[in-house]
Enzyme design. Structure first.
Site, PDB file in Angstrom:
ATOM      1  N   GLY A  86       9.383  -9.844  -9.784  1.00  0.00           N
ATOM      2  CA  GLY A  86      10.137  -9.151 -10.826  1.00  0.00           C
ATOM      3  C   GLY A  86      10.540  -7.733 -10.451  1.00  0.00           C
ATOM      4  CG  HIS A  89       6.774  -5.732  -3.242  1.00  0.00           C
ATOM      5  ND1 HIS A  89       6.007  -6.778  -2.810  1.00  0.00           N
ATOM      6  CD2 HIS A  89       6.268  -4.640  -2.634  1.00  0.00           C
ATOM      7  CE1 HIS A  89       5.072  -6.336  -1.990  1.00  0.00           C
ATOM      8  NE2 HIS A  89       5.207  -5.050  -1.861  1.00  0.00           N
TER       9      HIS A  89
HETATM   10  N1  LIG Z   1       5.146 -10.615  -1.786  1.00  0.00           N
HETATM   11  C1  LIG Z   1       5.041 -11.168  -0.549  1.00  0.00           C
HETATM   12  C2  LIG Z   1       4.322 -10.541   0.457  1.00  0.00           C
HETATM   13  N2  LIG Z   1       3.711  -9.362   0.235  1.00  0.00           N
HETATM   14  C3  LIG Z   1       2.697  -8.836   1.070  1.00  0.00           C
HETATM   15  C4  LIG Z   1       3.234  -8.063   2.251  1.00  0.00           C
HETATM   16  O1  LIG Z   1       3.809  -8.915   3.212  1.00  0.00           O
HETATM   17  C5  LIG Z   1       2.115  -7.296   2.927  1.00  0.00           C
HETATM   18  O2  LIG Z   1       1.150  -8.172   3.440  1.00  0.00           O
HETATM   19  C6  LIG Z   1       1.411  -6.302   2.011  1.00  0.00           C
HETATM   20  O3  LIG Z   1       2.354  -5.474   1.398  1.00  0.00           O
HETATM   21  C7  LIG Z   1       0.416  -5.433   2.797  1.00  0.00           C
HETATM   22  O4  LIG Z   1       1.074  -4.681   3.801  1.00  0.00           O
HETATM   23  N3  LIG Z   1       4.208 -11.125   1.684  1.00  0.00           N
HETATM   24  C8  LIG Z   1       4.807 -12.322   1.938  1.00  0.00           C
HETATM   25  O5  LIG Z   1       4.702 -12.848   3.062  1.00  0.00           O
HETATM   26  N4  LIG Z   1       5.517 -12.942   0.950  1.00  0.00           N
HETATM   27  C9  LIG Z   1       5.647 -12.400  -0.287  1.00  0.00           C
HETATM   28  O6  LIG Z   1       6.323 -13.040  -1.158  1.00  0.00           O
HETATM   29  C1  LIG Z   2       8.280 -10.828  -2.725  1.00  0.00           C
HETATM   30  C2  LIG Z   2       7.385  -9.946  -3.435  1.00  0.00           C
HETATM   31  O1  LIG Z   2       7.244  -8.850  -3.044  1.00  0.00           O
HETATM   32  C3  LIG Z   2       6.683 -10.425  -4.592  1.00  0.00           C
HETATM   33  O2  LIG Z   2       6.545 -11.741  -4.818  1.00  0.00           O
HETATM   34  C4  LIG Z   2       6.086  -9.419  -5.493  1.00  0.00           C
HETATM   35  O3  LIG Z   2       6.397  -9.705  -6.813  1.00  0.00           O
HETATM   36  P1  LIG Z   2       6.699  -8.546  -7.856  1.00  0.00           P
HETATM   37  O4  LIG Z   2       8.030  -7.948  -7.477  1.00  0.00           O
HETATM   38  O5  LIG Z   2       6.770  -9.277  -9.159  1.00  0.00           O
HETATM   39  O6  LIG Z   2       5.573  -7.561  -7.754  1.00  0.00           O
END
Ligand SMILES: Nc1c(NC[C@H](O)[C@H](O)[C@H](O)CO)[nH]c(=O)[nH]c1=O
Ligand SMILES: CC(=O)C(O)COP(=O)(O)O
Length: 157
Positions: A86, A89
């Site tokens: 949402g 990120h």
């Molecule tokens: N939201 C997703 C993430 N988030 C985590 C980041 O990749 C990372 O590990 C964290 O921010 C620590 O540095 N990772 C994914 O592979 N897929 C997602 O949807």
């Molecule tokens: C792809 C992302 O970073 C993720 O799924 C995080 O979700 P949000 O944007 O709702 O914190």
């Protein structure tokens, strides 16, 4: 006319597969697809494949860089799944992952396959990890195979 193109033979090649743990319910299917593709395209044993696990897609580039620095691998296959939430990120994680992997590939002159699905929904992710829209891990492995052989052909010009 001289045509340079790569075959898709895996025999005698070394691959590093870097896999993120985040969204492992789909990423493990991408890994299965990638392994299956490599194994179907030649004599590939366990000792030809090195598996590296990282927390998330954001960490794939640094691991790819460390692997590339070793100079022991013909190609790197990066696998992950970034699923939109949402907040903004998604854009930061997917953007840095994509940019970083491309940078490693260009800096080291080694194929780095982008097997990272970037989807708006969980359903789209499931569809791309071995159901109705194929398996992007398998596609990434095919791309790596072809590029290894293209790079070798170019090196021998
Ligand atoms: N939201 C997703 C993430 N988030 C985590 C980041 O990749 C990372 O590990 C964290 O921010 C620590 O540095 N990772 C994914 O592979 N897929 C997602 O949807
Ligand atoms: C792809 C992302 O970073 C993720 O799924 C995080 O979700 P949000 O944007 O709702 O914190």
């Amino acid at each position: 006319m001289q045509v340079i193109e790569g075959n898709i033979r895996a025999t005698g090649k070394k691959f590093a597969i870097i896999v993120s743990r985040f969204n492992s319910f789909v990423v493990e299917s991408l890994l299965e697809g990638a392994l299956d593709t490599l194994e179907r395209h030649g004599e590939v044993s366990d000792s030809d494949i090195t598996l590296v696990r990282v927390p998330g897609a954001y960490e794939l580039p640094v691991a790819a860089k460390k692997v590339a620095e070793k100079g022991q691998f013909d190609a790197i296959i990066a696998l992950g799944a970034v699923i939109r939430g949402g907040t903004p990120h998604f854009d930061f994680v997917a953007g840095e992952c994509n940019k970083g992997l491309a940078q490693v590939s260009l800096e080291f002159g080694i194929p780095v396959s982008f097997g990272v699905i970037t989807t708006d929904s969980i359903e789209q992710a499931i569809e791309r990890s071995g159901t109705k829209a194929g398996n992007k891990g398998s596609e990434a492995a095919m791309g790596a195979l072809e590029m290894v052989n293209v790079v070798n052909a170019l090196d021998s010009l």
